[in-house]
Motif scaffolding. Structure first.
Motif, mmCIF file in Angstrom:
data_model
loop_
_atom_site.group_PDB
_atom_site.id
_atom_site.type_symbol
_atom_site.label_atom_id
_atom_site.label_comp_id
_atom_site.label_asym_id
_atom_site.label_seq_id
_atom_site.Cartn_x
_atom_site.Cartn_y
_atom_site.Cartn_z
ATOM 1 N N ASP A 138 -9.546 -25.890 72.074
ATOM 2 C CA ASP A 138 -9.115 -27.027 71.247
ATOM 3 C C ASP A 138 -10.211 -28.016 70.891
ATOM 4 N N MET A 139 -11.450 -27.761 71.318
ATOM 5 C CA MET A 139 -12.487 -28.767 71.130
ATOM 6 C C MET A 139 -12.736 -29.150 69.664
ATOM 7 N N PRO A 140 -12.654 -28.223 68.703
ATOM 8 C CA PRO A 140 -12.818 -28.642 67.310
ATOM 9 C C PRO A 140 -11.780 -29.680 66.877
ATOM 10 N N TYR A 141 -10.577 -29.618 67.462
ATOM 11 C CA TYR A 141 -9.535 -30.592 67.123
ATOM 12 C C TYR A 141 -9.861 -31.969 67.699
ATOM 13 N N HIS A 142 -10.442 -31.983 68.895
ATOM 14 C CA HIS A 142 -10.923 -33.250 69.452
ATOM 15 C C HIS A 142 -12.046 -33.820 68.582
ATOM 16 N N ALA A 143 -12.961 -32.956 68.192
ATOM 17 C CA ALA A 143 -14.100 -33.417 67.384
ATOM 18 C C ALA A 143 -13.636 -34.001 66.048
ATOM 19 N N LYS A 144 -12.699 -33.334 65.402
ATOM 20 C CA LYS A 144 -12.194 -33.823 64.114
ATOM 21 C C LYS A 144 -11.459 -35.149 64.276
ATOM 22 N N ALA A 145 -10.692 -35.272 65.356
ATOM 23 C CA ALA A 145 -9.978 -36.527 65.603
ATOM 24 C C ALA A 145 -10.963 -37.665 65.862
ATOM 25 N N TRP A 146 -11.991 -37.386 66.676
ATOM 26 C CA TRP A 146 -13.005 -38.408 66.929
ATOM 27 C C TRP A 146 -13.774 -38.750 65.651
ATOM 28 N N LEU A 147 -14.120 -37.745 64.876
ATOM 29 C CA LEU A 147 -14.864 -37.981 63.639
ATOM 30 C C LEU A 147 -14.109 -38.956 62.744
ATOM 31 N N SER A 148 -12.814 -38.753 62.620
ATOM 32 C CA SER A 148 -11.984 -39.623 61.795
ATOM 33 C C SER A 148 -11.947 -41.048 62.349
ATOM 34 N N ILE A 149 -11.706 -41.172 63.655
ATOM 35 C CA ILE A 149 -11.584 -42.498 64.272
ATOM 36 C C ILE A 149 -12.912 -43.243 64.238
ATOM 37 N N LEU A 150 -13.985 -42.573 64.650
ATOM 38 C CA LEU A 150 -15.288 -43.234 64.746
ATOM 39 C C LEU A 150 -15.803 -43.675 63.385
ATOM 40 N N ASN A 151 -15.709 -42.797 62.409
ATOM 41 C CA ASN A 151 -16.250 -43.130 61.090
ATOM 42 C C ASN A 151 -15.388 -44.148 60.356
ATOM 43 N N SER A 152 -14.104 -44.217 60.691
ATOM 44 C CA SER A 152 -13.262 -45.256 60.097
ATOM 45 C C SER A 152 -13.640 -46.640 60.616
ATOM 46 N N HIS A 153 -14.392 -46.664 61.728
ATOM 47 C CA HIS A 153 -14.884 -47.934 62.279
ATOM 48 C C HIS A 153 -16.387 -48.124 62.028
ATOM 49 N N GLY A 154 -16.934 -47.331 61.101
ATOM 50 C CA GLY A 154 -18.306 -47.556 60.663
ATOM 51 C C GLY A 154 -19.386 -46.795 61.382
ATOM 52 N N ALA A 155 -19.034 -45.740 62.128
ATOM 53 C CA ALA A 155 -20.062 -45.021 62.890
ATOM 54 C C ALA A 155 -20.969 -44.180 61.998
ATOM 55 N N ASP A 156 -20.440 -43.611 60.921
ATOM 56 C CA ASP A 156 -21.209 -42.780 59.974
ATOM 57 C C ASP A 156 -21.911 -41.622 60.692
ATOM 58 N N LEU A 157 -21.133 -40.827 61.417
ATOM 59 C CA LEU A 157 -21.668 -39.692 62.164
ATOM 60 C C LEU A 157 -21.262 -38.380 61.509
ATOM 61 N N SER A 158 -22.080 -37.355 61.734
ATOM 62 C CA SER A 158 -21.725 -36.007 61.295
ATOM 63 C C SER A 158 -20.870 -35.339 62.364
ATOM 64 N N TYR A 159 -20.253 -34.230 62.008
ATOM 65 C CA TYR A 159 -19.462 -33.462 62.968
ATOM 66 C C TYR A 159 -20.321 -33.037 64.154
ATOM 67 N N GLU A 160 -21.547 -32.564 63.889
ATOM 68 C CA GLU A 160 -22.426 -32.103 64.974
ATOM 69 C C GLU A 160 -22.821 -33.250 65.890
ATOM 70 N N GLN A 161 -23.033 -34.433 65.331
ATOM 71 C CA GLN A 161 -23.369 -35.595 66.158
ATOM 72 C C GLN A 161 -22.198 -35.977 67.061
ATOM 73 N N VAL A 162 -21.002 -35.936 66.511
ATOM 74 C CA VAL A 162 -19.817 -36.253 67.298
ATOM 75 C C VAL A 162 -19.648 -35.244 68.423
ATOM 76 N N LYS A 163 -19.855 -33.974 68.124
ATOM 77 C CA LYS A 163 -19.689 -32.913 69.122
ATOM 78 C C LYS A 163 -20.586 -33.149 70.341
ATOM 79 N N LYS A 164 -21.806 -33.625 70.116
ATOM 80 C CA LYS A 164 -22.737 -33.862 71.216
ATOM 81 C C LYS A 164 -22.311 -35.028 72.105
ATOM 82 N N GLU A 165 -21.500 -35.917 71.570
ATOM 83 C CA GLU A 165 -21.082 -37.094 72.332
ATOM 84 C C GLU A 165 -19.768 -36.904 73.069
ATOM 85 N N MET A 166 -19.151 -35.743 72.936
ATOM 86 C CA MET A 166 -17.819 -35.536 73.495
ATOM 87 C C MET A 166 -17.881 -35.116 74.957
#
Length: 217
Positions: free
Chosen positions: A17-45
């Motif tokens: 399920d990790m891609p689903y976590h990554a997509k959820a984080w990508l949406s939440i983080l970038n909606s608050h101005g993080a401006d991260l790529s999917y690969e960047q988010v994956k490394k922080e999980m």
């Protein structure tokens, strides 16, 4: 060597399920101005949700209550998206039964929170296999600190060196190493090359049909 206990991470190890976590984080983080790529988010999980938010945004940008609300929203989004796809990684059903038949103890050691643990264990009806369940809510320090897996060992009444950890992430395998444990890596989200600095990897597997696992019994 013979292991008396198998310790399982949850996300990416019991379910893919990790891609689903990554997509959820990508949406939440970038909606608050993080401006991260999917690969960047994956490394922080890794680690607790609040720790991830501090790594991304630094201390003080959000109040603890705001961080909690963001984390809850992320997990709700994840569960909503993943629920139709909830299933064990291939071969794990039979593997869990075989472990149980051989009277090897089992525990869950995860950075997931309790609602996500319940979502998986009860949704797949596998809670009965695990004598100890250590989630993010039971530890002070997250992986790669070994606290999660050491609590699992203590909960099962076994020594750390007698435990084999099943993990999917480098930080999780590092946590096992820091606890004096060997690990089997499930290659759901990461590549072998990402684990080359970790000497405690016993096997790499794609799923639980891998014949290498027969050697554990």
């Amino acid at each position: 060597m013979d292991f008396t206990a198998f310790l399982f991470d949850l996300n990416g190890t019991i379910i893919d399920d990790m891609p689903y976590h990554a997509k959820a984080w990508l949406s939440i983080l970038n909606s608050h101005g993080a401006d991260l790529s999917y690969e960047q988010v994956k490394k922080e999980m890794y680690g607790k949700n609040e720790e991830l938010l501090i790594r991304i945004f630094g201390e003080g940008l959000f109040t603890p209550q705001q961080c909690k609300e963001m984390a809850i929203k992320k997990e709700e989004k994840y569960r909503e998206e993943f629920r139709p796809h909830l299933k064990l990684i291939d071969g794990l059903d039979e593997f869990l039964m075989k472990i149980h038949q051989h009277k090897i103890k089992m525990a869950i050691g995860t950075a997931a929170n309790t609602p996500n643990v319940d979502f998986v264990l009860d949704g797949l009806d596998i809670r009965h296999y695990f004598e100890a369940i250590i989630s993010a809510d039971e530890v002070k320090t997250s992986k790669p600190d070994p606290e999660t897996f050491l609590q699992c060992a203590a909960g099962l009444g076994v020594q750390p060196e007698d435990c084999l950890v099943f993990e999917d992430s480098p930080k999780g395998v590092e946590a096992a190493q820091n606890g004096g444990m060997q690990a089997v890596v499930v290659l759901t989200m990461h590549q072998k090359e990402e684990f080359q600095h970790l000497p405690n990897v016993k096997y790499f597997i794609q799923d639980y049909n891998d014949k290498q696992l027969h050697r554990l019994f």
